[in-house]
Write a protein that holds these residues in place. Sequence first.
Motif, PDB file in Angstrom:
ATOM      1  N   LYS B  53      56.878  48.524  33.011  1.00 21.18           N
ATOM      2  CA  LYS B  53      56.583  48.442  31.575  1.00 21.18           C
ATOM      3  C   LYS B  53      55.539  47.396  31.275  1.00 21.18           C
ATOM      4  N   ASN B  57      57.743  41.478  37.108  1.00 25.82           N
ATOM      5  CA  ASN B  57      56.962  40.948  38.214  1.00 25.82           C
ATOM      6  C   ASN B  57      56.944  42.031  39.288  1.00 25.82           C
ATOM      7  N   HIS B  59      56.231  42.224  42.255  1.00 21.27           N
ATOM      8  CA  HIS B  59      56.658  41.891  43.614  1.00 21.27           C
ATOM      9  C   HIS B  59      58.138  42.194  43.826  1.00 21.27           C
ATOM     10  N   PHE B  60      58.933  42.046  42.750  1.00 19.92           N
ATOM     11  CA  PHE B  60      60.390  41.952  42.945  1.00 19.92           C
ATOM     12  C   PHE B  60      61.173  43.078  42.309  1.00 19.92           C
ATOM     13  N   VAL B  61      60.524  44.192  42.104  1.00 20.18           N
ATOM     14  CA  VAL B  61      61.211  45.317  41.490  1.00 20.18           C
ATOM     15  C   VAL B  61      62.058  46.034  42.546  1.00 20.18           C
ATOM     16  N   ASP B  62      63.143  46.685  42.116  1.00 14.94           N
ATOM     17  CA  ASP B  62      63.962  47.500  43.021  1.00 14.94           C
ATOM     18  C   ASP B  62      63.485  48.949  42.985  1.00 14.94           C
ATOM     19  N   ALA B  63      63.826  49.686  44.027  1.00 16.34           N
ATOM     20  CA  ALA B  63      63.522  51.125  44.072  1.00 16.34           C
ATOM     21  C   ALA B  63      64.548  51.861  43.200  1.00 16.34           C
ATOM     22  N   ILE B  64      64.340  51.767  41.886  1.00 13.14           N
ATOM     23  CA  ILE B  64      65.284  52.337  40.920  1.00 13.14           C
ATOM     24  C   ILE B  64      65.281  53.861  41.033  1.00 13.14           C
ATOM     25  N   ILE B  86      55.086  46.370  48.187  1.00 11.36           N
ATOM     26  CA  ILE B  86      55.627  46.635  49.524  1.00 11.36           C
ATOM     27  C   ILE B  86      57.152  46.641  49.556  1.00 11.36           C
ATOM     28  N   GLY B  87      57.765  45.932  48.612  1.00 12.56           N
ATOM     29  CA  GLY B  87      59.221  45.826  48.630  1.00 12.56           C
ATOM     30  C   GLY B  87      59.936  47.045  48.090  1.00 12.56           C
ATOM     31  N   LYS B  91      60.010  52.891  49.632  1.00  7.09           N
ATOM     32  CA  LYS B  91      61.324  53.511  49.512  1.00  7.09           C
ATOM     33  C   LYS B  91      61.303  54.601  48.446  1.00  7.09           C
ATOM     34  N   LEU B  93      58.744  56.363  47.441  1.00  6.15           N
ATOM     35  CA  LEU B  93      57.965  57.504  47.919  1.00  6.15           C
ATOM     36  C   LEU B  93      58.778  58.352  48.902  1.00  6.15           C
ATOM     37  N   ARG B 127      56.077  33.221  57.057  1.00  3.92           N
ATOM     38  CA  ARG B 127      56.830  32.985  55.831  1.00  3.92           C
ATOM     39  C   ARG B 127      57.164  31.525  55.583  1.00  3.92           C
ATOM     40  N   ASP B 131      55.503  32.970  50.058  1.00 10.98           N
ATOM     41  CA  ASP B 131      55.298  34.408  49.916  1.00 10.98           C
ATOM     42  C   ASP B 131      53.805  34.709  49.950  1.00 10.98           C
TER      43      ASP B 131
END
Lengths: 204, 311, 358
Positions: B53, B57, B59-64, B86-87, B91, B93, B127, B131
């Motif tokens: 939306k 951020n 970088h830190f979204v989940d594969a909802i 990448i996170g 998944k 796709l 690491r 990050d």
Amino acid sequence: MSFQANLFRLRGMGSGLLLVAGLLLMAGCGGSPKSSQNPIDVYRLNGIEYGVLDKGSLDFSDTRISGKGTLIFKDPAKSDDNNYALTFSLEEGGSLTLVANSDAKLAEGVRYTFSRTGSRLKVVLSAGASETYDVSETFAAVPASSLPLMEIDVHGHGHSIVWAAGNKLDEFAFTTRVTGRLWGLRLDKATVTQAKIGKAKEEH
Amino acid sequence: MTFSKRLWFLALSVFTIQAYASSPVKVVTSTTDLAWAVKEIGGAHVEVQSLLKGTENPHFVDAIPEFIRLVSEAQAVVIVGLDLEIGWMPKVLTRSGNAQVQPGGKGYCEAGRAVHVLEKPTGDVDRSMGDVHPSGNPHFWLSPKAFAQAAGPIAQTLIAVDPAHTADYQVGARRFTELMEEIRKKNAAKLHSLIASISGPVLMEYHKEFAYFLETYGLRSFGSVEEKPGVAPSAGRLAEVALAAKGAGVRFVLAGETAPKKTLEKFTELSAMPVAVVPMSVQPHAKVKDYPAFQEYLVDTVAKQLGSRTL
Amino acid sequence: MENTRSLYFFLFIALALAYVSAPAASDGSGLKTSVGLDVVGQAGLNSTSGASDRLDVREFEVMLYAPADHLFDGMGSIAAHYEGTGIPQVELHEAYLGSSKLIPRSRFRAGQYFLGIGRLNQVHRHDWPFISAPKVHKEFFDAEALLDTGIEYSYLLPIPHFLEVTAGVTNGFVYGHDHSAGSRPLVPTNYLRTVTYFSLPWDGGTQIGLNYLGRRGGEGTQRTILGVDLTAKWKEGALLNFLLQSEIWYRVLTPKGGTTQKAFGLYLYPQYYLGENLFLGLRVDYYSVLNLTDAFGSPVKSVELNFVPTVTYRPSEFSSIRLAYNLKPEFQGGASTTGHHLELQGVIVLGAHPAHDF
């Protein structure tokens, strides 16, 4: 079970969440419902209640059971994985069978049969109707004429471990999945002075 | 088949083909900025949906699961790339079961692959450094100059999926590039007079995400409040960098909306330096509803901090 | 001796793979390597705690995955772990080929894998939001997860709402934790899961799954398991502000010619973000054998509870330290016992970036 029956159960599970609170409330309530009329004679061995399925020629006291017969311990095990601590002796040609994870007739479950011929101890592990293993070699160093404390882990997922005099002897695997929670002993020219059930010594 | 039936059949076929041919291409993008870009380039030939939306951020979204469903129905997917998503995007796709939009498919577009990347680390990266993005800084959409470079891969993907409108997509990509240059020039003019007389760094970033924006408009940064990217600064670090920044004449800190508010407040308390918090993406239902408005907002915020009123 | 040799062999393979995978990945093969290390210690606080009273490397898992070509992907993982005995066990965890490009809206995998059922069963143990398996999971599946060899297919329904159906069948020669090679079942393990997703207010979302599993073992025992899993999350940026995770399961075990056992269990785990990378959760477990009777046929009430407050320190998505206290009251018949123990866990993930599953 039919697919329709499963579907019915699935719908029923939809109200499972509502059951949670009720079940949790019930959890703290102590005491079991009143026992139904008990047709079997009840005895105690070191305070642990048992009933006799086959009186045979059994001789009872509060600290020993000897002779020939079959008995079943009243309280079910708390888990499918348990440890059985047995102190017993065998006369020449005598035998004792531990029946674990069984039913009210001791027809199912896992069985360890200890039998004595002279100074030799024969031990057979069997599970379900058809699995049988002669594990006597594991007990080769155990004197049949003066048996030490035997501790046996029986895990319902098909695993058993044995100790004699506190020393771990071996582990066995079996295929039959057992679901019963009752346990008992079959004696023939044997004397038992201790039979206790507790948490499995090794949980894996 | 009678003649009238043949006529009906022909009319129906023509209608069906025409309807199919004129259906917009369903495109899903990871960010709202890319959604705006795809719409500019594709025009009426595309129907675009952004998964995010603009307030998150990336970088830190989940594969909802809802993302998975949207991607399963897409004809093209456009992502920033450079390991920004990448996170979660791989998944999404994979679970979509949509072969066309998976890496290697004609509907898959990594916009960042055509961008001249800034801050690409040299030497070993691991690491313990925080990050770190081993492919370089992925926040290129913050600069219209860099964003223009994404037009090429976006247009190429639309052409691959919908070759019938190749000419329109090529025109759209050209117009997009020209628009980005217009935006850059207009905003650069706003800032030029403010920064021409300032030597040395004018600002700090909370997290190193403004590199492209700063480079485009000639703004010099003192560095980042974070000692290591993605790792919240310690109290010691805040005090140390506050002192150093004041000594260097830094005017303010620029931070994205997802930066931790308490840390920013603490920094202000220690340095007496203001923190300007800005959106990091287009937010279609808020004040920065499109890319020009988003760029104007960023530039006006900087200008305001440098002491000028909004032009 | 055999286990030590296996462990050294495993370590050699793992190190060799790690050594070659970095340059290999840059050769365009896309091979990714990831390593999960999970160290757990338990300390009993009373005689009925059942704690192991030791610190163990519960798991050292090496995972490899890559596209094989334009159609197929492959995944493999091997793990070394101690099963509370001090002796390392090395085993193949997952090894399967799959594709999400062959059939529209579909994906499948074939090989050995953790069955696509429930919530915990599909997540590697070192990624769980708590340290040890809830009672119901351990009893119905395994202390880790149900693993078998078979084929699994998932289909995303073409409707304007997320609804995915997964069906699978596996050999079923073994089930869960098994120390033998097993035997041919009369009906192989078969399972079905339907999962959907709803957005929630304040940028939240919840995923709900309905599950079924069946199997009839070679000895004739029919196993039927039904369950519901729920995961709800509210995130702000990288922070998981609030998590609610729960699974409710019901099982019927009917041995051939024997007594049917019916059992029910659940866990509920809410977790809240305290700030400064700290999370606080409280897991409540409930487990009961519903039709337990004593030797004389009288019903016996049997309930096991577990209350597990858990604190997690998670400085990044690649490491965490966790402390949990287990309070386990058990009631059976008129007797009750309560065990207390502490658990400590350290987890690190090395290598390729782990996926942010919902």
